[in-house]
Design an enzyme around this catalytic site. Structure first.
Site, PDB file in Angstrom:
ATOM      1  N   VAL A  12      61.016 -64.511 -48.289  1.00 13.95           N
ATOM      2  CA  VAL A  12      60.847 -63.044 -48.285  1.00 13.95           C
ATOM      3  C   VAL A  12      60.419 -62.557 -49.676  1.00 13.95           C
ATOM      4  O   VAL A  12      59.438 -61.813 -49.816  1.00 13.95           O
ATOM      5  CB  VAL A  12      62.147 -62.330 -47.829  1.00 13.95           C
ATOM      6  CG1 VAL A  12      62.016 -60.818 -48.008  1.00 13.95           C
ATOM      7  CG2 VAL A  12      62.459 -62.659 -46.391  1.00 13.95           C
ATOM      8  N   ASP A  31      63.960 -65.888 -60.513  1.00 11.77           N
ATOM      9  CA  ASP A  31      64.926 -66.661 -59.735  1.00 11.77           C
ATOM     10  C   ASP A  31      65.784 -67.465 -60.702  1.00 11.77           C
ATOM     11  O   ASP A  31      65.312 -67.870 -61.766  1.00 11.77           O
ATOM     12  CB  ASP A  31      64.194 -67.604 -58.775  1.00 11.77           C
ATOM     13  CG  ASP A  31      65.053 -68.038 -57.616  1.00 11.77           C
ATOM     14  OD1 ASP A  31      64.745 -67.651 -56.473  1.00 11.77           O
ATOM     15  OD2 ASP A  31      66.054 -68.753 -57.853  1.00 11.77           O
ATOM     16  N   THR A 122      68.655 -58.889 -45.978  1.00  5.72           N
ATOM     17  CA  THR A 122      69.320 -58.347 -44.785  1.00  5.72           C
ATOM     18  C   THR A 122      70.825 -58.284 -45.039  1.00  5.72           C
ATOM     19  O   THR A 122      71.463 -59.315 -45.273  1.00  5.72           O
ATOM     20  CB  THR A 122      69.002 -59.231 -43.558  1.00  5.72           C
ATOM     21  OG1 THR A 122      67.585 -59.279 -43.416  1.00  5.72           O
ATOM     22  CG2 THR A 122      69.628 -58.676 -42.295  1.00  5.72           C
ATOM     23  N   GLU A 152      62.942 -56.088 -44.316  1.00  8.80           N
ATOM     24  CA  GLU A 152      61.687 -56.786 -44.027  1.00  8.80           C
ATOM     25  C   GLU A 152      61.636 -57.177 -42.552  1.00  8.80           C
ATOM     26  O   GLU A 152      62.672 -57.398 -41.933  1.00  8.80           O
ATOM     27  CB  GLU A 152      61.555 -58.017 -44.931  1.00  8.80           C
ATOM     28  CG  GLU A 152      62.757 -58.972 -44.945  1.00  8.80           C
ATOM     29  CD  GLU A 152      62.758 -59.981 -43.833  1.00  8.80           C
ATOM     30  OE1 GLU A 152      61.718 -60.156 -43.194  1.00  8.80           O
ATOM     31  OE2 GLU A 152      63.817 -60.596 -43.589  1.00  8.80           O
ATOM     32  N   LYS A 205      67.077 -52.847 -38.988  1.00 12.53           N
ATOM     33  CA  LYS A 205      66.804 -54.282 -39.151  1.00 12.53           C
ATOM     34  C   LYS A 205      67.642 -55.122 -38.168  1.00 12.53           C
ATOM     35  O   LYS A 205      67.127 -55.977 -37.443  1.00 12.53           O
ATOM     36  CB  LYS A 205      67.106 -54.691 -40.598  1.00 12.53           C
ATOM     37  CG  LYS A 205      67.181 -56.167 -40.838  1.00 12.53           C
ATOM     38  CD  LYS A 205      65.829 -56.831 -40.731  1.00 12.53           C
ATOM     39  CE  LYS A 205      65.987 -58.333 -40.716  1.00 12.53           C
ATOM     40  NZ  LYS A 205      64.801 -59.047 -41.016  1.00 12.53           N
ATOM     41  N   GLY A 254      62.754 -71.017 -22.905  1.00  9.74           N
ATOM     42  CA  GLY A 254      62.648 -72.367 -23.468  1.00  9.74           C
ATOM     43  C   GLY A 254      63.992 -72.821 -23.986  1.00  9.74           C
ATOM     44  O   GLY A 254      65.033 -72.487 -23.405  1.00  9.74           O
ATOM     45  N   GLY A 258      66.034 -70.163 -32.738  1.00 10.35           N
ATOM     46  CA  GLY A 258      66.683 -70.780 -33.893  1.00 10.35           C
ATOM     47  C   GLY A 258      66.264 -70.036 -35.130  1.00 10.35           C
ATOM     48  O   GLY A 258      65.885 -68.855 -35.066  1.00 10.35           O
ATOM     49  N   CYS A 261      67.254 -66.382 -39.167  1.00 11.56           N
ATOM     50  CA  CYS A 261      67.435 -64.932 -38.996  1.00 11.56           C
ATOM     51  C   CYS A 261      68.224 -64.549 -37.748  1.00 11.56           C
ATOM     52  O   CYS A 261      69.299 -63.950 -37.864  1.00 11.56           O
ATOM     53  CB  CYS A 261      66.081 -64.255 -38.993  1.00 11.56           C
ATOM     54  SG  CYS A 261      65.122 -64.657 -40.462  1.00 11.56           S
ATOM     55  N   LYS A 321      60.463 -73.485 -35.344  1.00 13.77           N
ATOM     56  CA  LYS A 321      59.291 -72.993 -34.603  1.00 13.77           C
ATOM     57  C   LYS A 321      58.049 -73.545 -35.305  1.00 13.77           C
ATOM     58  O   LYS A 321      58.160 -74.110 -36.401  1.00 13.77           O
ATOM     59  CB  LYS A 321      59.285 -71.472 -34.542  1.00 13.77           C
ATOM     60  CG  LYS A 321      59.105 -70.791 -35.890  1.00 13.77           C
ATOM     61  CD  LYS A 321      58.882 -69.296 -35.714  1.00 13.77           C
ATOM     62  CE  LYS A 321      58.481 -68.656 -37.011  1.00 13.77           C
ATOM     63  NZ  LYS A 321      58.212 -67.252 -36.904  1.00 13.77           N
TER      64      LYS A 321
HETATM   65  C1  UGA Z   1      62.461 -63.102 -37.054  1.00 18.08           C
HETATM   66  C2  UGA Z   1      61.792 -61.771 -36.642  1.00 18.08           C
HETATM   67  O1  UGA Z   1      60.776 -62.033 -35.651  1.00 18.08           O
HETATM   68  C3  UGA Z   1      61.161 -61.062 -37.843  1.00 18.08           C
HETATM   69  O2  UGA Z   1      60.653 -59.800 -37.436  1.00 18.08           O
HETATM   70  C4  UGA Z   1      62.267 -60.860 -38.905  1.00 18.08           C
HETATM   71  O3  UGA Z   1      61.765 -60.226 -40.042  1.00 18.08           O
HETATM   72  C5  UGA Z   1      62.829 -62.220 -39.295  1.00 18.08           C
HETATM   73  O4  UGA Z   1      63.392 -62.831 -38.111  1.00 18.08           O
HETATM   74  C6  UGA Z   1      63.911 -61.984 -40.323  1.00 18.08           C
HETATM   75  O5  UGA Z   1      64.939 -61.389 -39.999  1.00 18.08           O
HETATM   76  O6  UGA Z   1      63.671 -62.263 -41.497  1.00 18.08           O
HETATM   77  P1  UGA Z   1      61.594 -65.575 -37.524  1.00 18.08           P
HETATM   78  O7  UGA Z   1      63.033 -65.959 -37.516  1.00 18.08           O
HETATM   79  O8  UGA Z   1      60.721 -66.049 -38.625  1.00 18.08           O
HETATM   80  O9  UGA Z   1      61.436 -63.969 -37.519  1.00 18.08           O
HETATM   81  O10 UGA Z   1      60.943 -66.144 -36.190  1.00 18.08           O
HETATM   82  P2  UGA Z   1      60.515 -65.590 -34.756  1.00 18.08           P
HETATM   83  O11 UGA Z   1      59.068 -65.748 -34.604  1.00 18.08           O
HETATM   84  O12 UGA Z   1      61.087 -64.267 -34.460  1.00 18.08           O
HETATM   85  O13 UGA Z   1      61.214 -66.677 -33.814  1.00 18.08           O
HETATM   86  C7  UGA Z   1      62.623 -66.861 -33.791  1.00 18.08           C
HETATM   87  C8  UGA Z   1      63.022 -67.877 -32.751  1.00 18.08           C
HETATM   88  O14 UGA Z   1      62.840 -67.357 -31.441  1.00 18.08           O
HETATM   89  C9  UGA Z   1      62.211 -69.176 -32.788  1.00 18.08           C
HETATM   90  O15 UGA Z   1      63.099 -70.266 -32.643  1.00 18.08           O
HETATM   91  C10 UGA Z   1      61.280 -69.074 -31.593  1.00 18.08           C
HETATM   92  O16 UGA Z   1      60.919 -70.328 -31.085  1.00 18.08           O
HETATM   93  C11 UGA Z   1      62.150 -68.297 -30.626  1.00 18.08           C
HETATM   94  N1  UGA Z   1      61.387 -67.554 -29.593  1.00 18.08           N
HETATM   95  C12 UGA Z   1      60.531 -66.565 -29.961  1.00 18.08           C
HETATM   96  C13 UGA Z   1      61.590 -67.840 -28.255  1.00 18.08           C
HETATM   97  O17 UGA Z   1      62.389 -68.733 -27.894  1.00 18.08           O
HETATM   98  N2  UGA Z   1      60.912 -67.118 -27.306  1.00 18.08           N
HETATM   99  C14 UGA Z   1      60.036 -66.127 -27.640  1.00 18.08           C
HETATM  100  O18 UGA Z   1      59.458 -65.500 -26.718  1.00 18.08           O
HETATM  101  C15 UGA Z   1      59.847 -65.855 -29.005  1.00 18.08           C
END
Ligand code: UGA
Length: 427
Positions: A12, A31, A122, A152, A205, A254, A258, A261, A321
């Site tokens: 971030v 840092d 956060t 964010e 958030k 699925g 994970g 966040c 992911k």
């Molecule tokens: C998430 C949020 O999407 C961001 O908006 C936020 O800023 C961030 O957390 C944070 O708090 O910093 P992130 O954890 O990077 O972002 O990843 P995502 O793309 O949201 O995916 C999270 C998990 O959900 C992954 O394991 C992904 O595989 C899973 N996922 C996502 C699903 O199982 N199904 C979906 O339809 C979408």
């Protein structure tokens, strides 16, 4: 052009600082971790984040992005301070605010001119208010600082894009004065400002992440029911997503969510609710569905192989992911733990993650990882897995089972190569 200090160079902080430099500001990223700063000074980034390394290099060369361990010096130069330190979960699920507290302590002893202190980490509802109060309690003049909450919404793997193209900028404030500073900071961004209280911004958030996680767990629960009725969950998602009130995104069933966040933020929000004697029924259910979703895949695999004992199982995709090297709360690692527990010999391949510990046995070559395997589990939807030669997979494997943990493979295509596609709600 503003002089901006960013404290904490995780994904971030590094993305925020780099993109602010790209916007033309003069950015000082600080840092405590000397090794990390040395890497950054040499133009390398400690994480895998598409597009970030090039942008860091360019802005360093232009003299707009600086890295150092010297917070005191950066505080003297800058009038705007972003706090982007980590808030990892404690054993009880509350976030650890030690790093934030330390930074506030250090800022408070170096406040000689007005600073806009922007908290991006956060943090639980009430934390920004606590920061403002504690600065006053330390005897700092109220005219010497403003605290702003600016959460964010960056997704790992597309953080640079998200920072350049946000849907909104959330600003929590105590008085209107810092709005101008925030507008100047984000002058290159075409997004509406949502202005609220400090605690309102913190809640936006948490509610955002909780809602997204709810969508995922809802679809995972639907997938369990669809599976029992021989219905394809992808068709259900398509039908649901066309309703503009629901929307098509985040409906992929699925292995579950994970990352650093969603699991952490849901626990933190749960704790925040409990602290006020509110039982967060939905949050609890969302987490329970996520925690148990792997069991459905595990049971199907176990049934298909009769037993997992001494079976060679290959898992593709170790990060939580695609497009990231982050394995925190990775569903793949959780699955691997269960497989190892059941006596399987687990092999793994990920396009960028190499684990130091074994099991699993990590491979650097994708096809080598499936030689003589009884089953393959595809745990993340990396592009590399979409372009795979399934004939070669079939020829190399001993068995024929392919578990699709992200519902992105084509069952008909796999069938053509005599592979046995296994999924939840993918008849
Ligand atoms: C998430 C949020 O999407 C961001 O908006 C936020 O800023 C961030 O957390 C944070 O708090 O910093 P992130 O954890 O990077 O972002 O990843 P995502 O793309 O949201 O995916 C999270 C998990 O959900 C992954 O394991 C992904 O595989 C899973 N996922 C996502 C699903 O199982 N199904 C979906 O339809 C979408």
């Amino acid at each position: 052009m503003m002089k901006v200090c960013v404290i904490g160079t995780g994904y971030v902080g590094l993305t925020t600082g780099t993109v602010l430099a790209e916007f033309g500001h003069d950015v000082y990223c600080v840092d405590k971790d000397q090794h990390k700063i040395q890497l950054l000074i040499r133009g390398h980034i400690p994480i895998y984040e598409p597009g970030l390394e090039e942008m860091v290099k360019q802005n360093k060369q232009l003299g707009k992005l600086h890295f150092s361990n010297n917070l005191q010096e950066a505080l003297q130069i800058c009038s705007v301070i972003f706090i982007t330190v980590g808030t990892p979960p404690l054993a009880d699920g509350r976030p650890n605010l030690t790093y934030l507290k330390r930074v506030i302590e250090e800022i408070s002893s170096n406040l000689t001119s007005h600073k806009t202190i922007i908290i991006k980490s956060t943090v639980p509802p009430g934390t920004n208010e606590w920061v403002a109060t504690s600065l006053l309690e330390k005897g700092i003049e109220p005219t010497l600082f403003d605290v702003v909450s600016n959460p964010e919404f960056l997704r790992e793997g597309s953080a640079v894009w998200d920072m350049l193209h946000p849907d909104k900028i959330v600003i929590g404030i105590k008085r209107p004065e810092p709005i101008k500073t925030m507008q100047a900071l984000y002058r290159n961004v075409n997004a509406s400002f949502i202005i609220t209280s400090l605690t309102g911004a913190e809640m936006i958030k948490y509610a955002s992440n909780a809602f997204l996680a709810t969508k995922i767990s809802f679809m995972n629960e639907m997938s369990r029911i669809c599976d029992a009725y021989n219905v394809d969950i992808k068709e259900v998602a398509l039908g649901l997503g066309t309703d503009p009130r629901i929307g098509p995104l985040f409906l992929n069933a699925g292995l579950g969510y994970g990352g650093s966040c969603f699991p952490k933020d849901l626990q933190a929000l749960e704790q925040a609710a409990l602290q006020k004697n509110i039982t967060p029924e939905i949050l609890l259910a969302v987490q329970k569905v996520n925690d148990t979703q792997i069991d459905f895949y595990f049971a199907k695999l176990n049934e298909a192989l009769t037993s997992l004992k001494n079976k060679k199982i290959t898992v593709w995709g170790l990060a939580f992911k695609p497009e990231t090297d982050d394995t925190r709360y990775s569903r793949a690692l959780h699955f691997i733990e269960k497989l190892v527990g059941a006596g399987a010999e687990v092999h793994a391949y990920d396009p960028i993650v190499q684990l130091d510990t074994s099991p699993p046995i990590c491979h650097t070559m994708i096809y080598e990882s499936i030689e003589n395997s009884d089953a393959l589990i595809v745990a993340t939807e990396w592009d590399e897995f979409k372009k795979i030669d399934w004939k070669k997979v079939k020829d190399l494997m001993k068995g024929s089972i392919v578990v699709d943990g992200r519902n992105f493979l084509d069952p008909q295509l796999l069938k053509r190569y005599h592979l046995n596609y296994v999924g939840v709600a993918r008849p």
